[in-house]
Motif scaffolding. Structure first.
Motif, PDB file in Angstrom:
ATOM      1  N   PRO A 234       0.830  -1.202   0.000  1.00 36.50           N
ATOM      2  CA  PRO A 234       0.000   0.000   0.000  1.00 36.50           C
ATOM      3  C   PRO A 234       0.870   1.260   0.000  1.00 36.50           C
ATOM      4  N   VAL A 235       0.196   2.428  -0.069  1.00 35.23           N
ATOM      5  CA  VAL A 235       0.893   3.716   0.006  1.00 35.23           C
ATOM      6  C   VAL A 235       1.582   3.842   1.376  1.00 35.23           C
ATOM      7  N   THR A 236       2.801   4.399   1.373  1.00 36.90           N
ATOM      8  CA  THR A 236       3.542   4.618   2.626  1.00 36.90           C
ATOM      9  C   THR A 236       3.888   6.113   2.736  1.00 36.90           C
ATOM     10  N   TYR A 237       4.446   6.500   3.877  1.00 36.74           N
ATOM     11  CA  TYR A 237       4.887   7.897   4.018  1.00 36.74           C
ATOM     12  C   TYR A 237       6.013   8.227   3.035  1.00 36.74           C
ATOM     13  N   GLY A 238       6.719   7.209   2.555  1.00 35.92           N
ATOM     14  CA  GLY A 238       7.769   7.434   1.542  1.00 35.92           C
ATOM     15  C   GLY A 238       7.153   7.935   0.248  1.00 35.92           C
ATOM     16  N   HIS A 239       6.069   7.259  -0.197  1.00 32.73           N
ATOM     17  CA  HIS A 239       5.362   7.713  -1.406  1.00 32.73           C
ATOM     18  C   HIS A 239       4.816   9.128  -1.207  1.00 32.73           C
ATOM     19  N   ILE A 240       4.235   9.359  -0.032  1.00 34.81           N
ATOM     20  CA  ILE A 240       3.610  10.668   0.233  1.00 34.81           C
ATOM     21  C   ILE A 240       4.666  11.777   0.218  1.00 34.81           C
ATOM     22  N   ASP A 241       5.842  11.456   0.744  1.00 33.51           N
ATOM     23  CA  ASP A 241       6.958  12.402   0.718  1.00 33.51           C
ATOM     24  C   ASP A 241       7.294  12.790  -0.738  1.00 33.51           C
TER      25      ASP A 241
ATOM     26  N   LEU B 269      13.260  11.701  -7.664  1.00 34.94           N
ATOM     27  CA  LEU B 269      13.265  12.522  -6.458  1.00 34.94           C
ATOM     28  C   LEU B 269      13.662  11.640  -5.285  1.00 34.94           C
ATOM     29  N   MET B 270      14.417  12.216  -4.355  1.00 33.45           N
ATOM     30  CA  MET B 270      14.858  11.469  -3.169  1.00 33.45           C
ATOM     31  C   MET B 270      13.981  11.843  -1.984  1.00 33.45           C
ATOM     32  N   PRO B 271      13.549  10.834  -1.203  1.00 33.12           N
ATOM     33  CA  PRO B 271      12.737  11.138  -0.024  1.00 33.12           C
ATOM     34  C   PRO B 271      13.618  11.596   1.127  1.00 33.12           C
ATOM     35  N   SER B 272      13.036  12.060   2.213  1.00 31.85           N
ATOM     36  CA  SER B 272      13.864  12.374   3.385  1.00 31.85           C
ATOM     37  C   SER B 272      14.508  11.086   3.896  1.00 31.85           C
ATOM     38  N   GLU B 273      15.654  11.247   4.557  1.00 30.04           N
ATOM     39  CA  GLU B 273      16.432  10.070   4.986  1.00 30.04           C
ATOM     40  C   GLU B 273      15.574   9.076   5.760  1.00 30.04           C
ATOM     41  N   GLY B 274      14.676   9.611   6.561  1.00 31.32           N
ATOM     42  CA  GLY B 274      13.838   8.766   7.413  1.00 31.32           C
ATOM     43  C   GLY B 274      13.032   7.732   6.643  1.00 31.32           C
ATOM     44  N   TYR B 275      12.791   7.999   5.356  1.00 31.16           N
ATOM     45  CA  TYR B 275      11.980   7.070   4.552  1.00 31.16           C
ATOM     46  C   TYR B 275      12.824   6.310   3.527  1.00 31.16           C
ATOM     47  N   SER B 276      14.137   6.469   3.618  1.00 33.14           N
ATOM     48  CA  SER B 276      15.018   5.895   2.607  1.00 33.14           C
ATOM     49  C   SER B 276      15.070   4.371   2.597  1.00 33.14           C
ATOM     50  N   PHE B 277      14.649   3.769   3.688  1.00 32.86           N
ATOM     51  CA  PHE B 277      14.693   2.307   3.733  1.00 32.86           C
ATOM     52  C   PHE B 277      13.294   1.716   3.753  1.00 32.86           C
ATOM     53  N   LEU B 278      12.326   2.587   3.525  1.00 32.42           N
ATOM     54  CA  LEU B 278      10.943   2.178   3.641  1.00 32.42           C
ATOM     55  C   LEU B 278      10.388   1.669   2.310  1.00 32.42           C
ATOM     56  N   SER B 279       9.760   0.496   2.352  1.00 28.80           N
ATOM     57  CA  SER B 279       9.104  -0.008   1.143  1.00 28.80           C
ATOM     58  C   SER B 279       7.776  -0.647   1.537  1.00 28.80           C
ATOM     59  N   SER B 280       6.871  -0.739   0.577  1.00 31.96           N
ATOM     60  CA  SER B 280       5.568  -1.371   0.840  1.00 31.96           C
ATOM     61  C   SER B 280       5.780  -2.824   1.264  1.00 31.96           C
ATOM     62  N   THR B 281       6.729  -3.489   0.633  1.00 32.16           N
ATOM     63  CA  THR B 281       7.007  -4.898   0.949  1.00 32.16           C
ATOM     64  C   THR B 281       7.427  -5.052   2.407  1.00 32.16           C
TER      65      THR B 281
END
Ligand code: ADP
Length: 162
Positions: free
Chosen positions: A13-20, A118-130
């Protein structure tokens, strides 16, 4: 001139990484079409309608976007909408290989389409839906990575799968 870009993905699903990434894209473009791929080859946990619904809810306060599903090639969807910029997110170096292949393939299919990373903020750099789905299935608290409505949906879905 009205500048529009398409941000395609599975959003399963959508994560804060996508929203960023969506928010960053709206700072550059007048209109961003967030395009949910309805691809039967890909095994998604959520149906197209569920993914659309979660995305719409999670982005309802963001101005200048439209959430839509598409089937088939993203370049055909782009052409239909008269758009020549695709947005993709780059997290860690491991994304680069796949994203480069896809960007160059899309360019081969249509010279006029550019892919913008585009690069997300570092906090979301390791975040994936999986990762979210796996962690949640093992009982982890994922509330800092996905909106509450998405967290609830994952829990409900995983409960029904058991
Ligand atoms: P796909 O199946 O097309 O890769 P995803 O929904 O997994 O669809 O990802 C869509 C795009 O968003 C991809 O470019 C991916 O790299 C990017 N993305 C996914 N998660 C993040 C994140 N945490 N930060 C930045 N970009 C991300």
């Amino acid at each position: 001139m009205n500048r529009t870009a398409i941000y395609p993905g599975s959003f399963d699903p959508v994560t804060y990484g996508h929203i960023d990434i969506i928010k960053r894209a709206t700072n550059i473009f007048d209109q961003v079409i967030v395009a949910v791929a309805d691809n039967y080859l890909k095994k998604n946990l959520f149906s197209k309608d569920e993914r659309l619904e979660m995305l719409k809810e999670a982005t309802k306060d963001i101005k200048g976007i439209r959430v839509e599903a598409f089937q088939g090639l993203v370049i055909d969807f782009a052409k239909k909408n008269n758009v020549n910029v695709l947005i993709r997110g780059l997290r860690v170096i491991s994304d680069f290989d796949y994203e480069l292949q896809m960007a160059l393939t899309n360019r081969r299919l249509n010279e006029k389409i550019e892919t913008l990373f585009l690069m997300p903020s570092e906090g979301y750099s390791f975040l994936s839906s999986t990762l979210i789905k796996e962690a949640s299935s093992l009982g982890a608290d994922v509330s800092s990575f996905v909106p509450k409505s998405v967290e609830d949906k994952i829990k409900e879905k995983l409960k029904n799968l058991k």
